[in-house]
Design a protein around this motif. Structure first.
Motif, PDB file in Angstrom:
ATOM      1  N   ILE A 107     -10.018  40.921 -56.904  1.00 51.08           N
ATOM      2  CA  ILE A 107      -9.969  39.643 -56.190  1.00 51.08           C
ATOM      3  C   ILE A 107      -9.352  39.834 -54.805  1.00 51.08           C
ATOM      4  O   ILE A 107      -9.877  39.322 -53.797  1.00 51.08           O
ATOM      5  N   SER A 111     -11.248  39.237 -51.348  1.00 49.31           N
ATOM      6  CA  SER A 111     -10.724  38.275 -50.367  1.00 49.31           C
ATOM      7  C   SER A 111     -10.615  38.911 -48.982  1.00 49.31           C
ATOM      8  O   SER A 111     -10.949  38.283 -47.958  1.00 49.31           O
ATOM      9  N   LYS A 163     -18.585  36.128 -49.932  1.00 43.69           N
ATOM     10  CA  LYS A 163     -18.070  34.963 -50.669  1.00 43.69           C
ATOM     11  C   LYS A 163     -18.581  34.969 -52.108  1.00 43.69           C
ATOM     12  O   LYS A 163     -17.846  34.596 -53.037  1.00 43.69           O
ATOM     13  N   VAL A 164     -19.840  35.395 -52.313  1.00 46.51           N
ATOM     14  CA  VAL A 164     -20.379  35.516 -53.685  1.00 46.51           C
ATOM     15  C   VAL A 164     -19.607  36.576 -54.466  1.00 46.51           C
ATOM     16  O   VAL A 164     -19.270  36.393 -55.643  1.00 46.51           O
ATOM     17  N   ASN A 165     -19.311  37.700 -53.813  1.00 43.27           N
ATOM     18  CA  ASN A 165     -18.555  38.758 -54.469  1.00 43.27           C
ATOM     19  C   ASN A 165     -17.166  38.279 -54.870  1.00 43.27           C
ATOM     20  O   ASN A 165     -16.659  38.634 -55.941  1.00 43.27           O
ATOM     21  N   LEU A 166     -16.550  37.481 -54.007  1.00 47.55           N
ATOM     22  CA  LEU A 166     -15.235  36.935 -54.329  1.00 47.55           C
ATOM     23  C   LEU A 166     -15.306  36.005 -55.536  1.00 47.55           C
ATOM     24  O   LEU A 166     -14.448  36.055 -56.426  1.00 47.55           O
ATOM     25  N   SER A 167     -16.349  35.185 -55.581  1.00 52.37           N
ATOM     26  CA  SER A 167     -16.529  34.281 -56.728  1.00 52.37           C
ATOM     27  C   SER A 167     -16.730  35.076 -58.015  1.00 52.37           C
ATOM     28  O   SER A 167     -16.172  34.753 -59.068  1.00 52.37           O
ATOM     29  N   GLY A 168     -17.521  36.165 -57.917  1.00 59.81           N
ATOM     30  CA  GLY A 168     -17.735  37.010 -59.092  1.00 59.81           C
ATOM     31  C   GLY A 168     -16.464  37.688 -59.553  1.00 59.81           C
ATOM     32  O   GLY A 168     -16.214  37.818 -60.759  1.00 59.81           O
ATOM     33  N   ARG A 170     -13.444  36.537 -59.236  1.00 63.06           N
ATOM     34  CA  ARG A 170     -12.607  35.524 -59.876  1.00 63.06           C
ATOM     35  C   ARG A 170     -13.112  35.214 -61.287  1.00 63.06           C
ATOM     36  O   ARG A 170     -12.317  35.031 -62.220  1.00 63.06           O
ATOM     37  N   GLN A 171     -14.440  35.134 -61.449  1.00 63.19           N
ATOM     38  CA  GLN A 171     -14.995  34.896 -62.787  1.00 63.19           C
ATOM     39  C   GLN A 171     -14.680  36.057 -63.724  1.00 63.19           C
ATOM     40  O   GLN A 171     -14.342  35.854 -64.901  1.00 63.19           O
ATOM     41  N   THR A 181     -15.305  31.632 -68.684  1.00 64.33           N
ATOM     42  CA  THR A 181     -15.126  31.125 -67.332  1.00 64.33           C
ATOM     43  C   THR A 181     -16.063  29.952 -67.128  1.00 64.33           C
ATOM     44  O   THR A 181     -16.942  29.686 -67.966  1.00 64.33           O
TER      45      THR A 181
END
Length: 386
Positions: A107, A111, A163-168, A170-171, A181
């Motif tokens: 994460i 970020s 941003k997609v990678n960051l969301s992934g 976090r999931q 999740t």
């Protein structure tokens, strides 16, 4: 001296003559043997061999978790009938410290990549707007403007991807920590659901038990065992001395010890190509699919015997196998048929299948013939002359 020898010889002759006369008298005093007779009858003869085994489901499905953890709640018990997709249990995830740390680092890294991509995008956006003004005023060529626009689009695309990678990331952190999740819904790893419809045969775990996920290194912990109890088979073994007599598609008569006075039909559909040594004897596995015509519930695992019908003859002329004699030279079968009072003649016969008690007579006898019981037992002598 000669006179004494002569007297002794004469006495011996007299004694021998007396014994011979007594033996002849006793022989004549015996009752003459009177042979009884039997007539052929109509019989249904079934030649069969018996295999021992048990009743098991045709297919059993083991339900295993996709994630390791502790059983939080169980929603079914043995005997329940469930449908595919029904919830069986929930698993509470115990996070692995190493995996959790790695997920946190992912994460943080994602970020940083997002922030870097945002700064690059903002820079390219400023350059793009400036080049656009110059292009509209005719200061720069179209080629230079197109290059600026391409760099701007690439920066925007990279920013969105980060941003997609960051969301992934976090999931993935949520999954490592809790096993689920947002967005997974019914497909959450913590929810163990039925993969097929059927009856729950066994639930070997309890609430609070630790379970291991199924992966390439181990089979995982079984949460429940499911099977369709309407599709049952007989699974047993036959000895090597019998396996040569049977073939696939032979009919079976299944007798279940726990269900009295009831037989079930089945078809032999599998004979193991390789035997297994058990207690010094070679055994071959066989399987037969049950053909249930009623609603009798057969529990999985019940002991059963299968009568494998090798041959069957309905309502044929038959005699008791004990009445048959065999020629000592040709070994051909024959019987003795009455032609008068205690007068018998030899009659060659052609025999069919036998069940060990009765044997089918193909030719050589009629239903009115009286067959000699040649090996009948004598009545035991009675005391007191009675």
């Amino acid at each position: 001296m000669k006179k004494t020898v002569t007297v002794i010889i004469l006495i011996a002759i007299v004694l021998f003559f007396g014994v011979a006369m007594y033996w002849l008298w006793a022989k004549n005093a015996e009752d003459p043997i009177v042979y009884e007779t039997e007539m052929p009858s109509k019989q249904t003869i079934v030649k069969k061999t018996v295999a021992t085994g048990s009743i098991v489901p045709k297919e059993e499905v083991l339900i295993k978790p996709n994630i390791s953890g502790i059983i939080d709640e169980i929603f079914v018990e043995a005997g329940d009938v469930i449908q595919r997709g029904d919830l069986i249990a929930k698993v509470k995830v115990v996070p692995n410290v190493s995996s959790l740390t790695s997920a946190k680092n992912s994460i943080n890294s994602a970020s940083t990549q997002v922030e870097t991509a945002r700064l690059a995008f903002e820079s390219q956006k400023s350059i793009y707007n400036r080049q656009k003004d110059l292009f509209e005023k005719g200061v720069i060529s179209a080629n230079e403007f197109d290059q600026a626009q391409l760099s701007y689009d690439q920066a925007q695309q990279r920013y969105n991807q980060e941003k997609v990678n960051l969301s992934g990331a976090r999931q993935n952190y949520d999954i490592v920590k809790t096993g689920t999740t947002s967005g997974l819904g019914a497909s959450a790893n913590t929810e163990i659901r039925a993969t097929v419809s059927g009856m729950v045969l066994d639930v070997p775990v309890k609430t609070g038990n630790q379970v291991i996920e199924a992966n390439n290194f181990n089979d995982g912990t079984t949460i429940a065992t499911l099977a369709d109890v309407d599709k049952m088979i007989f699974e047993g073994k036959v000895d090597e001395s019998e396996v040569g007599k049977i073939t696939e598609n032979l009919p079976l008569e299944i007798t279940v010890g726990a269900i009295e006075n009831k037989n079930f039909d089945a078809i032999l559909d599998y004979i193991a190509p390789k035997g297994v040594s058990e207690n010094g004897a070679i055994q071959f596995e066989i399987k037969g699919t049950l053909n249930k015509k009623d609603t009798t519930f057969i529990r999985a695992g019940l002991s059963a015997n299968a009568s494998i019908i090798l041959a069957k003859a309905d309502s044929v002329t038959a005699i008791k196998e004990a009445l048959v004699q065999y020629d000592p030279k040709t070994l051909k079968p024959y019987v003795e048929v009455a032609t008068g009072d205690q007068v018998f003649e030899r009659r060659d016969v052609e025999l069919g299948i036998s069940d060990g008690i009765h044997v089918q007579v193909i030719s050589g006898l009629s239903e009115t013939d009286k067959i000699k019981i040649w090996n009948q037992l004598k009545a035991p002598p009675q005391f007191g002359g009675r």
